[in-house]
Design an enzyme around this catalytic site. Sequence first.
Site, PDB file in Angstrom:
ATOM      1  N   GLU A   1       0.856  -1.179   0.000  1.00 43.32           N
ATOM      2  CA  GLU A   1       0.000   0.000   0.000  1.00 43.32           C
ATOM      3  C   GLU A   1       0.898   1.237   0.000  1.00 43.32           C
ATOM      4  O   GLU A   1       1.888   1.245   0.736  1.00 43.32           O
ATOM      5  CB  GLU A   1      -0.892   0.029   1.240  1.00 43.32           C
ATOM      6  CG  GLU A   1      -1.905   1.161   1.153  1.00 43.32           C
ATOM      7  CD  GLU A   1      -2.895   1.183   2.339  1.00 43.32           C
ATOM      8  OE1 GLU A   1      -2.705   0.422   3.307  1.00 43.32           O
ATOM      9  OE2 GLU A   1      -3.834   1.973   2.281  1.00 43.32           O
TER      10      GLU A   1
ATOM     11  N   ALA B   1       1.585  -0.008  10.684  1.00 44.46           N
ATOM     12  CA  ALA B   1       1.349  -1.417  10.406  1.00 44.46           C
ATOM     13  C   ALA B   1       0.506  -1.528   9.142  1.00 44.46           C
ATOM     14  O   ALA B   1      -0.025  -0.529   8.667  1.00 44.46           O
ATOM     15  CB  ALA B   1       0.620  -2.087  11.568  1.00 44.46           C
TER      16      ALA B   1
ATOM     17  N   GLU C   1      -2.401  -4.013   6.858  1.00 50.57           N
ATOM     18  CA  GLU C   1      -3.468  -5.019   6.986  1.00 50.57           C
ATOM     19  C   GLU C   1      -3.480  -6.064   5.872  1.00 50.57           C
ATOM     20  O   GLU C   1      -4.550  -6.621   5.585  1.00 50.57           O
ATOM     21  CB  GLU C   1      -4.810  -4.285   6.993  1.00 50.57           C
ATOM     22  CG  GLU C   1      -5.237  -3.637   5.647  1.00 50.57           C
ATOM     23  CD  GLU C   1      -4.899  -2.162   5.523  1.00 50.57           C
ATOM     24  OE1 GLU C   1      -3.963  -1.703   6.191  1.00 50.57           O
ATOM     25  OE2 GLU C   1      -5.576  -1.462   4.735  1.00 50.57           O
TER      26      GLU C   1
ATOM     27  N   GLU D   1      -5.537  -3.145  12.509  1.00 53.43           N
ATOM     28  CA  GLU D   1      -5.179  -3.949  11.330  1.00 53.43           C
ATOM     29  C   GLU D   1      -6.099  -5.167  11.222  1.00 53.43           C
ATOM     30  O   GLU D   1      -6.530  -5.533  10.134  1.00 53.43           O
ATOM     31  CB  GLU D   1      -3.717  -4.384  11.382  1.00 53.43           C
ATOM     32  CG  GLU D   1      -2.706  -3.250  11.553  1.00 53.43           C
ATOM     33  CD  GLU D   1      -2.887  -2.086  10.614  1.00 53.43           C
ATOM     34  OE1 GLU D   1      -3.388  -2.284   9.491  1.00 53.43           O
ATOM     35  OE2 GLU D   1      -2.541  -0.951  11.008  1.00 53.43           O
TER      36      GLU D   1
ATOM     37  N   HIS E   1      -9.448  -4.234   9.775  1.00 54.64           N
ATOM     38  CA  HIS E   1      -9.387  -4.028   8.328  1.00 54.64           C
ATOM     39  C   HIS E   1      -9.766  -5.290   7.550  1.00 54.64           C
ATOM     40  O   HIS E   1     -10.102  -5.204   6.370  1.00 54.64           O
ATOM     41  CB  HIS E   1      -7.965  -3.637   7.911  1.00 54.64           C
ATOM     42  CG  HIS E   1      -7.683  -2.161   7.867  1.00 54.64           C
ATOM     43  ND1 HIS E   1      -8.536  -1.254   7.276  1.00 54.64           N
ATOM     44  CD2 HIS E   1      -6.604  -1.437   8.294  1.00 54.64           C
ATOM     45  CE1 HIS E   1      -8.000  -0.033   7.349  1.00 54.64           C
ATOM     46  NE2 HIS E   1      -6.829  -0.111   7.972  1.00 54.64           N
TER      47      HIS E   1
END
Length: 866
Positions: free
Chosen positions: A127, A268, A270, A304, A307
Site C-alpha cells: 500500500e 502497520a 493489513e 489492522e 481491516h
Amino acid sequence: MTTVAETDPEIRLADYQPPPWRVRHARLEFDLDPAATTVTATLALEPDPDRPVQPLRLDGEELELLEIAIDGRPLAPGEYRHDATGLHIERLSGACELHTVVRIVPQANTRLEGLYVSRGALFTQCEAEGFRRITFFPDRPDVSAVFDVVLRADRARYPVLLSNGDPVEQGGMSDGRHFARWHDPHPKPSYLFALVAGDLQRVSAPFTTMEGRRVEVNVWAEAADVARCEYALGATLRAMEWDERRFGRAYDLSVFNIVAAQDFTMGAMENKGLNIFNARYILADIDTATDEDFLAIESVIGHEYFHNWSGDRVTLRDWFQLSLKEGLTVFRDQEFTADLHSRGLKRIEDVRVLKSRQFVEDAGPLSHPVRPASYREINNFYTATVYEKGAELVRMLHTLLGEGAFRRGLDAYFAAHDGGAATVEDLVAAMAQASGRDLSQFLRWWEQPGTPRIEVHEDFDPASCSYTLTLRQHGADPQKPLHIPLALAFYDAAGQRIVRVPETDAATRPGLIELRDSEHVLRLHGLAEKPLPAFLQGLSAPVRLDMAYRPDELARLAQVEPDPLTRWEAMQRLARMALLEPASDALDALLQAQAALLDDPQANPAFVAECLAIPDVWDLSSDLAQLDIDAIWQAREALLERLARNQARTLDARYWALSAQALEGLDAASAAARSLRNLCLQRLSRLPAEIDGARAYAHFTGANTLTDRIAALGVLLHRGLTPAPTALRMFAQRHSGDALTTDKWLALLASTPRAGALDTVAALLAGPHWQPTNPNRVRAVLGAFARNNVPAFHRADGAGYALLLKQIPVLDAINPQVAARLLSVFEHWRRFDPGRRAQLSRGLQALHPQLRSRDSHEVLARLLQP
Ligand code: TRP
Ligand code: ZN
C-alpha cells in the site's frame, strides 16, 4: 525553475474510469534473494465485457524485464512497450494469459515500498502503490484477483516463508533451498499482497471463530524479540473476539500471521491474512514498553485486524476513498479500546489527538477534505484528516443512527460489497437505508475541507424568563451548510441538569439536536435565571465551539458536567484562557479547579492527569492567526511554574500517596496511578527545592516499569538536573541491545529544551546511533526534535530549521515518505513572526532543486503556495 505541476500530473476523483482489464487470477513465483529476486507472474486477464477491448497498460517501476509472453507465445520487441511507469501492449483481442519474468533488487530498496530487506529478512509493503515495484500489474484497488503464490529461498537463511491466505504445501528442494505455496481464496487488490521470508520465531495460539472455524494465530519476530510478542498475541485474540461480539465479523482463513519488522515506514499494514507491523506496535514487556505503548499496541493490532472486513473483504474503488477504510477502521479500533478499557478516557485521548493534529492540519496549507478531490502522491494523504476526522464522520453516523441502525447499516454495507470495491457513497447509502434517514446533506462532510466553527450567542430575558440560544455554523461553503449532530445540556445554579425539550426543536433524542441550516435558534421558557449551557458532549461533531464562556462558567462546567470529555474540555479551555488572556481571571479559576481535582480522592487519577495537563504550543496554535512562538512558550513555562508553586503541597502529598500502587503491575489502576504520579513529579521538578534532582533520581532508580523510568529520565534531562548524565548512561546501557528502547532515549534527548540542544542533535546525527534508513530512528531523532523541542528547533537565528532542512534532501533520496512527513512539520510557517518567516521562505525555496521525490515535491509545493 520547474514546478511540480509540470512534472507530476494531478490525479482527480472526477476523472475516475473503471478498469479496462481485470485480473481473474494471479500466480506469482518468487525466487527470493536479496541481491536479485526473480518474480514470475502468470495473470489471467479479462477485458471489461461492456466496452470495446482497450490496450493493456500494466504498472511497473524499477523492474528488469526478463521474459514476456501471451498465451505461451513470447512477444517480439515491437509487440509491447516498456517504460519507466510500466508495460503497454496495444493489440490484444480478448481474455488471455500474460506471463512475465522480472528481476528486482530488494537490498537496494531503501524506500521500503515493494520488496525490501530489514535485518536480513525480506518483507513487502504494497500500500498504496508498492506492488508495481514487484511485478507488472494493474496496481489499483478496484482490480481484485485470487492469488496463488510460490516462495522459494535458501532454507538456512529464510526458514520461514509466509504469504497471504492459507498455506498449501511446503517442502525441500535439491539445491539447499525450500519452497512454500500459499493460496488466498479471497479476491484482493494488489495493495494487500504480502510476503515475508526470514529467520523468525513465533508465539502461537488457537482461536475458534463464532462460525466454528479453527484458526492458528501466530505473531512472528526475530528470535531475540519473540519473548516480547505475548502481549500482541493476547491483543489479537481480544480483537478477534470483540469484532465478533460487537460487529458480528468473523475471521475467514485458517491462519492469521502477524510479523514484526524493525524497518517499516508507517505503523502497520493489513495485508490479507499476513499483517506486517512496525516492531514498535508489537514488541512489549514491562521493561521495554510504557503504559501508553501497551494501549497503542492493542489499538493498532485491533486496527489492522478490523481491516480484514473494513478494507480487505470490502475494499476501495479508488484511493480518493481512502477514508472509507481508514476512518471506518479507526472508528472501530476506538470502540474496541473504549469497550475494553475506559470509554471516557479513551474519548479524551482521541479528541486530544484530533485537536492537536487534525485541527492543526486543517488550519494550514496541508488542509484537505476527508475525501480529497485530487492528489499527486497518494502517500501524502495518509493524514490525520483521512484517519482521525474520517473516524469522527463515522462516529457522527453512529450518533445520528444509534447502535442498532448503525449496525444494520454496516452489516448491509459489508453484505452488498463483499469481495468488491466501494465508495463513501455506498457506506452512507447503506446507513440511510438501514435508518430510513435522508443523509444526502451529511455527505458534504467528506467533501468540505476545514474545521467548521459553531458560533454561539446567548440571550436571557429575566422579564419573560426566556432564554434564547443562537447557533451559527461557519464551514468551508456558506451555501452548503453541514448536517451537524449537536449534543447539548443546560444546568441550573444548583448544578442540576434542566430537563426540558427546547420549544423550537424536535430533539432527535434527549440531549441531541441536529443542525442543518446556517443559523439555528433555540428557546427555553420558564427559567428563573440564565442556565449554563454545555455543548458537544463526547464531541458529538468535529467542530470548534465559539462561545464566550467566562472563567467561572468553565470552572462550574468542569464540576457539574457528567461527561468526562466535556469536563476535560472545560479545563483545557480554562488553561488556554489563562495562557492567552492573562488579564482575565482565568488563572485564578484554573488554580482552583486544578486544586479541587488534585484533592479529589474519588476521581480516577488518569482522568485527573488528563485534566491537569496544559495544552502544548501546537494545541494552542490552531486558534491563532499569528504564532509568536517565544511568547507562547514562555507563557506556558510561566504557567506551569505558577501551578507548581501553587500546588506544591498537594502535589507532594499525592506523589507519596500514589507511590504504593503506582510501582508495579500492568493493570489499569496501577497505570492510572503512574500517570498522575508522573505528572506530580514533572510539576514538582519545577520547584527550586527540587533542583538537586533527588526525587527524580530516586524515581528513576526505584522504577519497576519503563513508564516510570522514562518519565523520570525525561524530567532529569528536561530540567537539566545534576543526576541527568548518570541516569542517561544507565538507561542507554541497560537497553543498548534494543533499537526500540534506544529510540526512546534518543527522542528524549532530541526533545530536551535546553541550551546546547542543537549541538546534542548534531552530535546524534554524527554518532553511531544515526540510521537514516530506519524510519523509527529518523522519527526518534529528527521528528522529536522538530515537533517537541520548541526552543531549539525554533531558535530565532534559524539554526534549528537549518539543521532539519539540511537532512531532508538526504532522507528524500532514501525514503520519500519519511522525508515528506518530516517536511510537514513546517505546516505552520506562514503564521510565524516575520524573522522566522523570512528564514523559512528562503530555506524552503532552496530545498526545491534538492528534492527528488513526488512525495516531497507535493508537500513542498503546498507549503509554499501563496
Ligand atoms: N493501511 C495502513 C493502516 O492504516 C497504513 C499503511 C501502512 C501505509 N503502510 C503504509 C500507508 C505505507 C501508506 C504507505 O493500517
Ligand atoms: Zn488503517
